[in-house]
Scaffold this motif. Sequence first.
Motif, PDB file in Angstrom:
ATOM      1  N   GLY A 479       1.079  14.879  49.116  1.00  0.00           N
ATOM      2  CA  GLY A 479       2.201  14.144  49.684  1.00  0.00           C
ATOM      3  C   GLY A 479       3.535  14.798  49.381  1.00  0.00           C
ATOM      4  O   GLY A 479       4.440  14.820  50.233  1.00  0.00           O
ATOM      5  N   ARG A 480       3.680  15.327  48.186  1.00  0.00           N
ATOM      6  CA  ARG A 480       4.934  15.996  47.827  1.00  0.00           C
ATOM      7  C   ARG A 480       5.053  17.344  48.530  1.00  0.00           C
ATOM      8  O   ARG A 480       6.157  17.763  48.884  1.00  0.00           O
ATOM      9  N   ASP A 481       3.914  18.018  48.731  1.00  0.00           N
ATOM     10  CA  ASP A 481       3.937  19.231  49.548  1.00  0.00           C
ATOM     11  C   ASP A 481       4.532  18.926  50.923  1.00  0.00           C
ATOM     12  O   ASP A 481       5.373  19.678  51.439  1.00  0.00           O
ATOM     13  N   GLU A 482       4.087  17.833  51.520  1.00  0.00           N
ATOM     14  CA  GLU A 482       4.549  17.463  52.858  1.00  0.00           C
ATOM     15  C   GLU A 482       6.036  17.104  52.843  1.00  0.00           C
ATOM     16  O   GLU A 482       6.783  17.471  53.758  1.00  0.00           O
ATOM     17  N   ARG A 486       8.995  19.047  54.869  1.00  0.00           N
ATOM     18  CA  ARG A 486       9.928  18.396  55.804  1.00  0.00           C
ATOM     19  C   ARG A 486      11.373  18.757  55.464  1.00  0.00           C
ATOM     20  O   ARG A 486      12.182  19.039  56.355  1.00  0.00           O
ATOM     21  N   ILE A 487      11.687  18.729  54.169  1.00  0.00           N
ATOM     22  CA  ILE A 487      13.056  19.063  53.755  1.00  0.00           C
ATOM     23  C   ILE A 487      13.366  20.519  54.100  1.00  0.00           C
ATOM     24  O   ILE A 487      14.461  20.843  54.584  1.00  0.00           O
ATOM     25  N   THR A 495      20.756  24.600  59.203  1.00  0.00           N
ATOM     26  CA  THR A 495      21.664  25.609  58.644  1.00  0.00           C
ATOM     27  C   THR A 495      21.395  27.021  59.162  1.00  0.00           C
ATOM     28  O   THR A 495      22.255  27.897  59.027  1.00  0.00           O
ATOM     29  N   GLY A 496      20.206  27.258  59.703  1.00  0.00           N
ATOM     30  CA  GLY A 496      19.846  28.602  60.118  1.00  0.00           C
ATOM     31  C   GLY A 496      19.460  29.516  58.978  1.00  0.00           C
ATOM     32  O   GLY A 496      19.247  30.719  59.178  1.00  0.00           O
ATOM     33  N   ARG A 497      19.337  28.969  57.771  1.00  0.00           N
ATOM     34  CA  ARG A 497      19.007  29.794  56.606  1.00  0.00           C
ATOM     35  C   ARG A 497      17.507  29.730  56.305  1.00  0.00           C
ATOM     36  O   ARG A 497      16.856  28.710  56.556  1.00  0.00           O
ATOM     37  N   ALA A 498      16.988  30.791  55.738  1.00  0.00           N
ATOM     38  CA  ALA A 498      15.605  30.804  55.265  1.00  0.00           C
ATOM     39  C   ALA A 498      15.471  29.861  54.085  1.00  0.00           C
ATOM     40  O   ALA A 498      16.402  29.688  53.294  1.00  0.00           O
ATOM     41  N   THR A 499      14.301  29.249  53.945  1.00  0.00           N
ATOM     42  CA  THR A 499      14.059  28.343  52.830  1.00  0.00           C
ATOM     43  C   THR A 499      12.835  28.798  52.044  1.00  0.00           C
ATOM     44  O   THR A 499      11.874  29.315  52.606  1.00  0.00           O
ATOM     45  N   THR A 500      12.892  28.597  50.744  1.00  0.00           N
ATOM     46  CA  THR A 500      11.746  28.844  49.877  1.00  0.00           C
ATOM     47  C   THR A 500      11.559  27.617  49.000  1.00  0.00           C
ATOM     48  O   THR A 500      12.463  26.790  48.863  1.00  0.00           O
ATOM     49  N   ALA A 501      10.385  27.498  48.408  1.00  0.00           N
ATOM     50  CA  ALA A 501      10.121  26.356  47.532  1.00  0.00           C
ATOM     51  C   ALA A 501       9.061  26.744  46.519  1.00  0.00           C
ATOM     52  O   ALA A 501       8.195  27.580  46.793  1.00  0.00           O
ATOM     53  N   GLY A 502       9.148  26.130  45.355  1.00  0.00           N
ATOM     54  CA  GLY A 502       8.141  26.363  44.337  1.00  0.00           C
ATOM     55  C   GLY A 502       8.114  25.224  43.352  1.00  0.00           C
ATOM     56  O   GLY A 502       9.127  24.540  43.141  1.00  0.00           O
ATOM     57  N   TYR A 503       6.935  24.988  42.781  1.00  0.00           N
ATOM     58  CA  TYR A 503       6.808  24.005  41.716  1.00  0.00           C
ATOM     59  C   TYR A 503       7.048  24.695  40.380  1.00  0.00           C
ATOM     60  O   TYR A 503       6.537  25.789  40.115  1.00  0.00           O
ATOM     61  N   GLY A 504       7.848  24.034  39.527  1.00  0.00           N
ATOM     62  CA  GLY A 504       8.057  24.544  38.189  1.00  0.00           C
ATOM     63  C   GLY A 504       7.023  23.958  37.243  1.00  0.00           C
ATOM     64  O   GLY A 504       6.556  22.835  37.449  1.00  0.00           O
ATOM     65  N   PRO A 505       6.662  24.711  36.200  1.00  0.00           N
ATOM     66  CA  PRO A 505       7.205  26.020  35.848  1.00  0.00           C
ATOM     67  C   PRO A 505       6.481  27.198  36.481  1.00  0.00           C
ATOM     68  O   PRO A 505       6.788  28.338  36.159  1.00  0.00           O
ATOM     69  N   GLY A 578      11.845   9.265  45.324  1.00  0.00           N
ATOM     70  CA  GLY A 578      13.010  10.119  45.149  1.00  0.00           C
ATOM     71  C   GLY A 578      13.112  11.195  46.217  1.00  0.00           C
ATOM     72  O   GLY A 578      14.197  11.487  46.721  1.00  0.00           O
ATOM     73  N   LEU A 579      11.974  11.796  46.584  1.00  0.00           N
ATOM     74  CA  LEU A 579      11.994  12.814  47.632  1.00  0.00           C
ATOM     75  C   LEU A 579      12.405  12.213  48.972  1.00  0.00           C
ATOM     76  O   LEU A 579      13.139  12.841  49.754  1.00  0.00           O
ATOM     77  N   ALA A 580      11.932  11.010  49.259  1.00  0.00           N
ATOM     78  CA  ALA A 580      12.333  10.349  50.502  1.00  0.00           C
ATOM     79  C   ALA A 580      13.831  10.068  50.504  1.00  0.00           C
ATOM     80  O   ALA A 580      14.514  10.268  51.526  1.00  0.00           O
ATOM     81  N   ALA A 581      14.356   9.612  49.359  1.00  0.00           N
ATOM     82  CA  ALA A 581      15.799   9.353  49.265  1.00  0.00           C
ATOM     83  C   ALA A 581      16.594  10.649  49.401  1.00  0.00           C
ATOM     84  O   ALA A 581      17.657  10.673  50.044  1.00  0.00           O
ATOM     85  N   LEU A 582      16.092  11.731  48.813  1.00  0.00           N
ATOM     86  CA  LEU A 582      16.778  13.025  48.917  1.00  0.00           C
ATOM     87  C   LEU A 582      16.814  13.506  50.366  1.00  0.00           C
ATOM     88  O   LEU A 582      17.842  14.009  50.839  1.00  0.00           O
ATOM     89  N   GLU A 583      15.701  13.337  51.068  1.00  0.00           N
ATOM     90  CA  GLU A 583      15.665  13.762  52.473  1.00  0.00           C
ATOM     91  C   GLU A 583      16.713  13.003  53.290  1.00  0.00           C
ATOM     92  O   GLU A 583      17.449  13.596  54.086  1.00  0.00           O
ATOM     93  N   ARG A 584      16.807  11.699  53.065  1.00  0.00           N
ATOM     94  CA  ARG A 584      17.818  10.905  53.785  1.00  0.00           C
ATOM     95  C   ARG A 584      19.230  11.376  53.439  1.00  0.00           C
ATOM     96  O   ARG A 584      20.087  11.512  54.323  1.00  0.00           O
ATOM     97  N   ALA A 585      19.450  11.637  52.161  1.00  0.00           N
ATOM     98  CA  ALA A 585      20.787  12.026  51.721  1.00  0.00           C
ATOM     99  C   ALA A 585      21.170  13.401  52.263  1.00  0.00           C
ATOM    100  O   ALA A 585      22.333  13.640  52.627  1.00  0.00           O
TER     101      ALA A 585
END
Length: 596
Positions: A479-482, A486-487, A495-505, A578-585
């Motif tokens: 679910g968090r992957d999804e 989305r974000i 924005t037209g910018r490339a995006t990357t993502a990773g789980y820490g650590p 929190g992720l849902a709230a961040l997406e809205r924000a």
Amino acid sequence: MPEPASTALTAPRFALGAGAADYDAAIERAREDEWANRLFARDVRLWSSDQRVGEAIAERLGWLDAPAHFAERIAGLEGFGDAVVDEGYETVVVAGMGGSSLAPDVLGRTFGNLEGYLTLRILDSTDPAYVAATLDDLDPLRTLVIIASKSGTTTEPNAFLAYAWARAEAALEQVPHHRYEGPGAYFAAITDPGRSAEVIAHHDDFREVFINPPDIGGRYSALTYVGLVPASLIGIDLDALLASASAMLGACREPDPALNPGVSLGLAIGTLAKAGRDKLTFLADDELAAFGAWVEQLIAESTGKHGVGIVPVDLEPIGSADAYGPDRAFVRVSMAGTDGGGRATLASALEAAGHPVIRIELADPIDLGAEFVRWEVATAIAGAVLGIDPFDQPNVEEAKQLTRDVLDAVGKGQRGADPAGTPAAEPIAGGDGLTLHGDAALRLTAGNGDVIGELARHLARRRSNAYLCLQAFIAPTPGRDEAVARIRAMLRDRTGRATTAGYGPRFLHSTGQLHKGGAPIGWFLQLTADHPTDVAIPDWPYTFGQLIDAQAAGDFAAIESHDLPILRVHLGSDPDAGLAALERALVAALDASTEA
């Protein structure tokens, strides 16, 4: 029109657009200077004329021998795997980070669970919820835990060992009659010789300690015990895997760089990056999607240093061709006979729009052995094009040391840190379950204290050639992957910018080097959360929750020290909400930026 032949052992198919001229010039230079021959002759002057640097590089080229070296060990590996299966083990857990866990993860996700063999799990997050979810439902007496650590001193696998060992001890105490005297039978290690093996706790009691050649770096270790021991336990045909790798290694000896499967690829991605197409975006079929994480680490850690680097973009949701900026290059990795769920159509549209597109086609999943080799060669050659040493990682230690500083304070019982581990500082905004902590540039300038406003301020700091990086120090779930996907899609499209993502650590052992040492174009959004149920690390002075919080704090401080824009978003006790709230924000912040 018939489909082109598989590129499993040939050069990729290139459509480089405006980058073709630079590539052709690089081909001529590599041909005249005999780069392929010099690579296999271990001529360190390909990368540096500095004698000390050259000596260090010479000690990191053992990967060129790995397929032949380990082909002679297949019988022993298969015997080990068969014995574990015969004794009733059901699951193998690889506890490692970065280069020690990514290749097993690729193999496990690609080949799945084969009947009659063990199920593979990867433990590469210190989030307490993830540690518990990975281990706590397993029977310790039917589980083999592999501690994978090149140095033997890596914090995370040693913490995993302490937790898993205590579970095995407790399980044995509950069984009046058992096959083994102690927990060691349920553990194995993969490490380097000498002190690396000796410093791993309980190593003398382990069922097996596999000693890798010391001249192979972690990110180049897929075809060593790191990948092959787990492969033997989940039933992969080691003969076929290593035969594929050996065939590619032979093909990469081709002296003509235009025909060389690995050298040609390295020249292409290196010249494209130098020309500003430094966001190397992977469009991989679902069957091969896991491969991207391994390539991501290899490229990011190898090329991201001294202010240059190739930014690998893995698992970004596909968009329309006009969603991608002029700093992109694309790699289409496909299985023969598949349409890639729209990726083939997108690749054609991107090529028509003038974007560089590189196509690689595999005839069979076992060709992953060849692809490990192709990309190792390509990354080494790209390093030569960029003028850097692809075998060191000068910035990795920064976040580790800052993490140790936080943990030392925790161990001494010092206060002054917020629940997510950052040095005590007032948040710059809060609302809808989110709390925002800014870097110095945000803290010391006037904001409105509103979540949307502060996100808008942070978004305004992205550079025109930035990549937008989400760093999630939370437990991974589908679910968090999804939600992260989305974000990413929304940020890319808006924005037209490339995006990357990773789980820490885990990303600290992967893309972390690029973040600090590569081109200073990163824009970072760090995500943290509370730990309603923390997990103790037996006989350690801190918990898994405190460990991951310290790692987040250390990385925040390291990125901030490089004057790169970073904002922490603390998601509270429910990361999904929190992720849902961040997406809205973020949507609202982008809307506000557009209106402004």
